[in-house]
Each structure stands twice: as structure tokens, then as C-alpha cells.
Design a protein around this motif. Structure first.
Motif, PDB file in Angstrom:
ATOM      1  N   GLU A  90       0.840  -1.201   0.000  1.00  0.00           N
ATOM      2  CA  GLU A  90       0.000   0.000   0.000  1.00  0.00           C
ATOM      3  C   GLU A  90       0.875   1.252   0.000  1.00  0.00           C
ATOM      4  O   GLU A  90       0.618   2.219  -0.714  1.00  0.00           O
ATOM      5  N   ARG A  91       1.938   1.222   0.801  1.00  0.00           N
ATOM      6  CA  ARG A  91       2.855   2.375   0.870  1.00  0.00           C
ATOM      7  C   ARG A  91       3.506   2.635  -0.487  1.00  0.00           C
ATOM      8  O   ARG A  91       3.571   3.765  -0.964  1.00  0.00           O
ATOM      9  N   TYR A  92       3.998   1.575  -1.149  1.00  0.00           N
ATOM     10  CA  TYR A  92       4.625   1.743  -2.458  1.00  0.00           C
ATOM     11  C   TYR A  92       3.617   2.217  -3.496  1.00  0.00           C
ATOM     12  O   TYR A  92       3.937   3.038  -4.357  1.00  0.00           O
ATOM     13  N   SER A  93       2.404   1.733  -3.416  1.00  0.00           N
ATOM     14  CA  SER A  93       1.364   2.170  -4.343  1.00  0.00           C
ATOM     15  C   SER A  93       1.080   3.665  -4.171  1.00  0.00           C
ATOM     16  O   SER A  93       0.972   4.409  -5.154  1.00  0.00           O
ATOM     17  N   GLU A  94       0.987   4.112  -2.939  1.00  0.00           N
ATOM     18  CA  GLU A  94       0.753   5.535  -2.671  1.00  0.00           C
ATOM     19  C   GLU A  94       1.959   6.381  -3.074  1.00  0.00           C
ATOM     20  O   GLU A  94       1.810   7.479  -3.599  1.00  0.00           O
ATOM     21  N   LEU A  95       3.160   5.863  -2.826  1.00  0.00           N
ATOM     22  CA  LEU A  95       4.357   6.594  -3.255  1.00  0.00           C
ATOM     23  C   LEU A  95       4.396   6.756  -4.768  1.00  0.00           C
ATOM     24  O   LEU A  95       4.739   7.815  -5.281  1.00  0.00           O
ATOM     25  N   LYS A  96       4.036   5.706  -5.502  1.00  0.00           N
ATOM     26  CA  LYS A  96       3.975   5.808  -6.969  1.00  0.00           C
ATOM     27  C   LYS A  96       2.992   6.888  -7.390  1.00  0.00           C
ATOM     28  O   LYS A  96       3.256   7.673  -8.299  1.00  0.00           O
ATOM     29  N   ARG A  97       1.848   6.936  -6.716  1.00  0.00           N
ATOM     30  CA  ARG A  97       0.829   7.931  -7.049  1.00  0.00           C
ATOM     31  C   ARG A  97       1.347   9.349  -6.836  1.00  0.00           C
ATOM     32  O   ARG A  97       1.232  10.197  -7.723  1.00  0.00           O
ATOM     33  N   VAL A  98       1.957   9.630  -5.666  1.00  0.00           N
ATOM     34  CA  VAL A  98       2.399  10.997  -5.405  1.00  0.00           C
ATOM     35  C   VAL A  98       3.612  11.375  -6.257  1.00  0.00           C
ATOM     36  O   VAL A  98       3.753  12.538  -6.638  1.00  0.00           O
ATOM     37  N   ILE A  99       4.467  10.415  -6.571  1.00  0.00           N
ATOM     38  CA  ILE A  99       5.592  10.688  -7.476  1.00  0.00           C
ATOM     39  C   ILE A  99       5.070  11.046  -8.862  1.00  0.00           C
ATOM     40  O   ILE A  99       5.524  12.006  -9.493  1.00  0.00           O
ATOM     41  N   THR A 100       4.100  10.298  -9.341  1.00  0.00           N
ATOM     42  CA  THR A 100       3.500  10.567 -10.652  1.00  0.00           C
ATOM     43  C   THR A 100       2.854  11.943 -10.671  1.00  0.00           C
ATOM     44  O   THR A 100       3.056  12.728 -11.607  1.00  0.00           O
ATOM     45  N   GLU A 101       2.080  12.270  -9.635  1.00  0.00           N
ATOM     46  CA  GLU A 101       1.446  13.588  -9.551  1.00  0.00           C
ATOM     47  C   GLU A 101       2.482  14.707  -9.536  1.00  0.00           C
ATOM     48  O   GLU A 101       2.278  15.753 -10.138  1.00  0.00           O
TER      49      GLU A 101
END
Length: 141
Positions: A90-101
Motif C-alpha cells: 500500500e505504501r509503495y502504491s501511494e508513493l507511486k501515485r504521489v511521485i507521478t502527480e
């Protein structure tokens, strides 16, 4: 360059979209000392993918909405992760999201091709491959 930010691979293919935007420019940055690079008392200017590397590094390092000097679209939102309990996936998924944004607000960046994480004790290394109007960049942070 430090081992933390070894920007290594650049593709130098230029396409038609380069004509739609002015050449991207940024001042050179010393990632080890976290300061501008000077030559004969003047800041050194970079262009194209080399300039984008500096922009990406600084955007990923700047907390969004923390400084009035930057627009509300610039930077990354990492404060919500502090103290939050979540599983590693879940943490890596959220990190991917904020990095992409964070990165995709730049019109010179076409796509993020991959974001991969590797844990090393208390440290997480992130490898980002992206396509720009100038070609492509691989970044390790």
C-alpha cells in the motif's frame, strides 16, 4: 554526483513536440552539497534532459504547498505518510501515485514508464524511468 542520485542514462532522440515548447532550461545543481554549481562566479545553465533531471530532483525534494515561492502544483506530498500505518505494498502504491502527480505537471515530460522500489534497511531506493520530449531519463533516488 552522489550515489544517491546517479542519473545515468539519457536517450537523445528529439521529436516534433520540441518545437511546441521552448528549450527547457535550469541551473545546474550539485546533488552532493545541495547547492547551485558555479563556474567563474556564474551559475551554470543546463538544457534539455539534463535540465529536467535537476527540475525532477528539486520537485521530488520539495513538499507541496510548503513554500509560497512555488505554485500549488509544484512539489510532492509526503507529509501525509508521516505516522501513517500501512502495509508495504500500500505504501509503495501511494508513493507511486504521489511521485507521478509530482512529475507529470511538467509539460516536457511525456510519461512515466516505470517506478520501482527497493528496500535497503531503513532506506528505500526508487528507480524512475520516464519519457520526455527530448528522449528519456532514468533516475535513481
Amino acid at each position: 554526483m552522489s550515489d544517491e542520485f546517479p542519473f545515468v542514462t539519457i536517450s537523445s532522440t528529439v521529436d516534433d513536440s520540441i518545437q511546441a515548447l521552448p528549450l527547457f532550461r535550469e541551473y545546474d545543481w550539485d546533488f552532493d552539497s545541495d547547492t547551485f554549481v558555479f563556474h567563474n562566479g556564474q551559475r551554470t545553465e543546463l538544457i534539455g534532459d539534463e535540465a529536467l533531471k535537476v527540475w525532477i530532483y528539486k520537485a521530488l525534494k520539495t513538499e507541496r504547498n510548503q513554500f509560497l515561492a512555488y505554485s500549488s502544483r509544484y512539489g510532492i506530498e509526503l507529509k501525509p505518510f508521516i505516522g501513517k500505518v500501512m502495509g508495504i505494498n500500500e505504501r509503495y502504491s501511494e508513493l507511486k501515485r504521489v511521485i507521478t502527480e509530482c512529475i507529470m505537471v511538467n509539460p516536457y515530460i511525456r510519461s512515466i514508464d516505470s517506478i520501482d522500489f527497493e528496500s535497503n534497511g531503513d532506506k528505500v531506493n526508487c528507480r524512475i524511468e520516464l519519457s520526455t520530449i527530448y528522449g528519456g531519463i532514468n533516475i535513481n533516488v
